[in-house]
Write a protein that holds these residues in place. Structure first.
Motif, PDB file in Angstrom:
ATOM      1  N   PHE A 233      -4.563   7.533  -1.673  1.00 15.65           N
ATOM      2  CA  PHE A 233      -4.259   6.182  -2.121  1.00 15.65           C
ATOM      3  C   PHE A 233      -3.631   5.365  -0.984  1.00 15.65           C
ATOM      4  O   PHE A 233      -3.967   4.196  -0.782  1.00 15.65           O
ATOM      5  CB  PHE A 233      -3.318   6.229  -3.340  1.00 15.65           C
ATOM      6  CG  PHE A 233      -2.953   4.866  -3.846  1.00 15.65           C
ATOM      7  CD1 PHE A 233      -3.867   4.104  -4.557  1.00 15.65           C
ATOM      8  CD2 PHE A 233      -1.699   4.336  -3.586  1.00 15.65           C
ATOM      9  CE1 PHE A 233      -3.532   2.848  -5.028  1.00 15.65           C
ATOM     10  CE2 PHE A 233      -1.361   3.088  -4.043  1.00 15.65           C
ATOM     11  CZ  PHE A 233      -2.272   2.327  -4.772  1.00 15.65           C
ATOM     12  N   PHE A 234      -2.719   5.994  -0.259  1.00 11.98           N
ATOM     13  CA  PHE A 234      -2.056   5.334   0.859  1.00 11.98           C
ATOM     14  C   PHE A 234      -3.063   4.949   1.935  1.00 11.98           C
ATOM     15  O   PHE A 234      -3.040   3.841   2.464  1.00 11.98           O
ATOM     16  CB  PHE A 234      -0.964   6.258   1.430  1.00 11.98           C
ATOM     17  CG  PHE A 234      -0.219   5.671   2.579  1.00 11.98           C
ATOM     18  CD1 PHE A 234       0.625   4.580   2.400  1.00 11.98           C
ATOM     19  CD2 PHE A 234      -0.367   6.195   3.859  1.00 11.98           C
ATOM     20  CE1 PHE A 234       1.316   4.037   3.469  1.00 11.98           C
ATOM     21  CE2 PHE A 234       0.315   5.643   4.929  1.00 11.98           C
ATOM     22  CZ  PHE A 234       1.167   4.562   4.732  1.00 11.98           C
ATOM     23  N   VAL A 235      -3.982   5.840   2.257  1.00 11.60           N
ATOM     24  CA  VAL A 235      -5.015   5.553   3.256  1.00 11.60           C
ATOM     25  C   VAL A 235      -5.894   4.402   2.783  1.00 11.60           C
ATOM     26  O   VAL A 235      -6.232   3.495   3.564  1.00 11.60           O
ATOM     27  CB  VAL A 235      -5.842   6.816   3.563  1.00 11.60           C
ATOM     28  CG1 VAL A 235      -7.065   6.498   4.403  1.00 11.60           C
ATOM     29  CG2 VAL A 235      -4.987   7.869   4.258  1.00 11.60           C
ATOM     30  N   ALA A 236      -6.222   4.407   1.511  1.00 12.19           N
ATOM     31  CA  ALA A 236      -7.048   3.331   0.973  1.00 12.19           C
ATOM     32  C   ALA A 236      -6.308   2.010   1.046  1.00 12.19           C
ATOM     33  O   ALA A 236      -6.898   0.963   1.367  1.00 12.19           O
ATOM     34  CB  ALA A 236      -7.437   3.642  -0.471  1.00 12.19           C
ATOM     35  N   PHE A 237      -5.014   2.059   0.763  1.00 16.14           N
ATOM     36  CA  PHE A 237      -4.200   0.856   0.828  1.00 16.14           C
ATOM     37  C   PHE A 237      -4.165   0.300   2.260  1.00 16.14           C
ATOM     38  O   PHE A 237      -4.308  -0.903   2.476  1.00 16.14           O
ATOM     39  CB  PHE A 237      -2.786   1.169   0.327  1.00 16.14           C
ATOM     40  CG  PHE A 237      -1.864   0.002   0.336  1.00 16.14           C
ATOM     41  CD1 PHE A 237      -2.024  -1.041  -0.562  1.00 16.14           C
ATOM     42  CD2 PHE A 237      -0.834  -0.081   1.278  1.00 16.14           C
ATOM     43  CE1 PHE A 237      -1.170  -2.133  -0.542  1.00 16.14           C
ATOM     44  CE2 PHE A 237       0.016  -1.162   1.299  1.00 16.14           C
ATOM     45  CZ  PHE A 237      -0.133  -2.197   0.377  1.00 16.14           C
ATOM     46  N   LEU A 238      -3.990   1.167   3.237  1.00 15.18           N
ATOM     47  CA  LEU A 238      -3.976   0.724   4.641  1.00 15.18           C
ATOM     48  C   LEU A 238      -5.324   0.146   5.054  1.00 15.18           C
ATOM     49  O   LEU A 238      -5.388  -0.861   5.755  1.00 15.18           O
ATOM     50  CB  LEU A 238      -3.594   1.877   5.561  1.00 15.18           C
ATOM     51  CG  LEU A 238      -2.112   2.254   5.582  1.00 15.18           C
ATOM     52  CD1 LEU A 238      -1.892   3.457   6.473  1.00 15.18           C
ATOM     53  CD2 LEU A 238      -1.295   1.082   6.097  1.00 15.18           C
ATOM     54  N   LEU A 239      -6.379   0.783   4.608  1.00 11.68           N
ATOM     55  CA  LEU A 239      -7.706   0.277   4.960  1.00 11.68           C
ATOM     56  C   LEU A 239      -7.953  -1.097   4.348  1.00 11.68           C
ATOM     57  O   LEU A 239      -8.559  -1.965   4.987  1.00 11.68           O
ATOM     58  CB  LEU A 239      -8.787   1.260   4.505  1.00 11.68           C
ATOM     59  CG  LEU A 239      -8.876   2.572   5.298  1.00 11.68           C
ATOM     60  CD1 LEU A 239      -9.915   3.497   4.677  1.00 11.68           C
ATOM     61  CD2 LEU A 239      -9.219   2.294   6.753  1.00 11.68           C
ATOM     62  N   CYS A 240      -7.457  -1.293   3.150  1.00 10.21           N
ATOM     63  CA  CYS A 240      -7.597  -2.614   2.525  1.00 10.21           C
ATOM     64  C   CYS A 240      -6.807  -3.661   3.316  1.00 10.21           C
ATOM     65  O   CYS A 240      -7.289  -4.785   3.533  1.00 10.21           O
ATOM     66  CB  CYS A 240      -7.095  -2.579   1.083  1.00 10.21           C
ATOM     67  SG  CYS A 240      -8.228  -1.740  -0.042  1.00 10.21           S
ATOM     68  N   ALA A 241      -5.607  -3.297   3.742  1.00 10.73           N
ATOM     69  CA  ALA A 241      -4.789  -4.243   4.507  1.00 10.73           C
ATOM     70  C   ALA A 241      -5.454  -4.568   5.825  1.00 10.73           C
ATOM     71  O   ALA A 241      -5.472  -5.729   6.273  1.00 10.73           O
ATOM     72  CB  ALA A 241      -3.397  -3.663   4.727  1.00 10.73           C
ATOM     73  N   ILE A 242      -6.013  -3.569   6.471  1.00  9.52           N
ATOM     74  CA  ILE A 242      -6.678  -3.799   7.763  1.00  9.52           C
ATOM     75  C   ILE A 242      -7.902  -4.665   7.564  1.00  9.52           C
ATOM     76  O   ILE A 242      -8.182  -5.576   8.350  1.00  9.52           O
ATOM     77  CB  ILE A 242      -7.024  -2.459   8.429  1.00  9.52           C
ATOM     78  CG1 ILE A 242      -5.745  -1.735   8.845  1.00  9.52           C
ATOM     79  CG2 ILE A 242      -7.941  -2.654   9.616  1.00  9.52           C
ATOM     80  CD1 ILE A 242      -5.951  -0.324   9.321  1.00  9.52           C
ATOM     81  N   SER A 243      -8.651  -4.421   6.523  1.00  7.25           N
ATOM     82  CA  SER A 243      -9.866  -5.203   6.302  1.00  7.25           C
ATOM     83  C   SER A 243      -9.527  -6.652   5.954  1.00  7.25           C
ATOM     84  O   SER A 243     -10.252  -7.568   6.328  1.00  7.25           O
ATOM     85  CB  SER A 243     -10.723  -4.574   5.212  1.00  7.25           C
ATOM     86  OG  SER A 243     -10.057  -4.674   3.979  1.00  7.25           O
ATOM     87  N   LEU A 244      -8.398  -6.906   5.255  1.00  9.73           N
ATOM     88  CA  LEU A 244      -7.989  -8.276   4.965  1.00  9.73           C
ATOM     89  C   LEU A 244      -7.569  -8.993   6.252  1.00  9.73           C
ATOM     90  O   LEU A 244      -7.862 -10.174   6.436  1.00  9.73           O
ATOM     91  CB  LEU A 244      -6.826  -8.295   3.972  1.00  9.73           C
ATOM     92  CG  LEU A 244      -7.205  -8.059   2.513  1.00  9.73           C
ATOM     93  CD1 LEU A 244      -5.954  -7.954   1.659  1.00  9.73           C
ATOM     94  CD2 LEU A 244      -8.095  -9.169   2.008  1.00  9.73           C
ATOM     95  N   HIS A 245      -6.882  -8.273   7.119  1.00 12.44           N
ATOM     96  CA  HIS A 245      -6.459  -8.881   8.368  1.00 12.44           C
ATOM     97  C   HIS A 245      -7.635  -9.094   9.319  1.00 12.44           C
ATOM     98  O   HIS A 245      -7.632 -10.036  10.107  1.00 12.44           O
ATOM     99  CB  HIS A 245      -5.389  -8.016   9.050  1.00 12.44           C
ATOM    100  CG  HIS A 245      -4.832  -8.671  10.256  1.00 12.44           C
ATOM    101  ND1 HIS A 245      -4.094  -9.836  10.185  1.00 12.44           N
ATOM    102  CD2 HIS A 245      -4.917  -8.361  11.572  1.00 12.44           C
ATOM    103  CE1 HIS A 245      -3.736 -10.198  11.390  1.00 12.44           C
ATOM    104  NE2 HIS A 245      -4.227  -9.314  12.265  1.00 12.44           N
ATOM    105  N   ALA A 246      -8.667  -8.262   9.187  1.00 12.40           N
ATOM    106  CA  ALA A 246      -9.820  -8.397  10.058  1.00 12.40           C
ATOM    107  C   ALA A 246     -10.582  -9.670   9.747  1.00 12.40           C
ATOM    108  O   ALA A 246     -11.320 -10.188  10.591  1.00 12.40           O
ATOM    109  CB  ALA A 246     -10.738  -7.189   9.913  1.00 12.40           C
TER     110      ALA A 246
END
Length: 175
Positions: free
Chosen positions: A6-19
């Protein structure tokens, strides 16, 4: 393991929003680490407080589903047994029906033979009756003819017959 994924998914979502923005990613400007730690603490507290209840609810639900499944399997077995019994009854009924039909055919043949024998006896009886009636009618006709002939002879005055001659004529006619 689920929390980590879940934590990894959360980080990936944050990175994709910032991208999606053109600015370079600078984690020092965000409070993502603090939020993640707060989230992990929140999840751990919830797990600590609700894990027992959730496990009980899930265990109860598992038992309920297991009971329902076993009841359904029992009903399926009972239904199959009923189907097997019904098929056996149908098979027995078909055998009984074929035996009844066979017996009925035999009885019909016996009855037909019996009726045929009775008819033959009746026909033979009718033939005998008819022959006897014909003989009776023939004798009656002979008597009538004889009576007419004798009456004509006796009525005629030209012919005289004595009683002896008359007795001879009658004896010859009778024999």
């Amino acid at each position: 393991m689920r929390i980590f994924s879940f934590f990894v998914a959360f980080l990936l979502c944050a990175i994709s929003l910032h991208a999606a923005t053109d600015k370079p990613l600078d984690i020092s400007q965000t409070d993502i680490v603090e939020r993640t730690i707060n989230f992990i603490i929140f999840v751990a507290l919830m797990w600590y407080l609700l894990a027992g209840r959730i496990k009980k609810i899930l265990a109860h639900r598992t038992k309920t589903i297991s009971k329902t499944l076993s009841n359904a399997q029992i009903r399926v077995r009972e239904s199959r047994d009923k189907i097997d019994r019904a098929k056996q009854k149908l098979k027995d009924a078909n055998e009984t029906a074929s035996e009844i039909i066979k017996t009925a055919k035999q009885e019909a043949l016996i009855a037909a033979r019996h009726i045929e024998e009775k008819n033959k006896e009746q026909i033979a009886g009718m033939v005998r009756s008819n022959e006897e009636a014909m003989k009776y009618q023939e004798r009656l006709l002979q008597k009538q003819l004889l009576t007419e002939v004798l009456n004509d002879i006796f009525a005629s005055e030209s012919l005289e017959i004595s009683s002896d001659e008359y007795a001879n004529i009658v004896r010859k006619k009778v024999s």
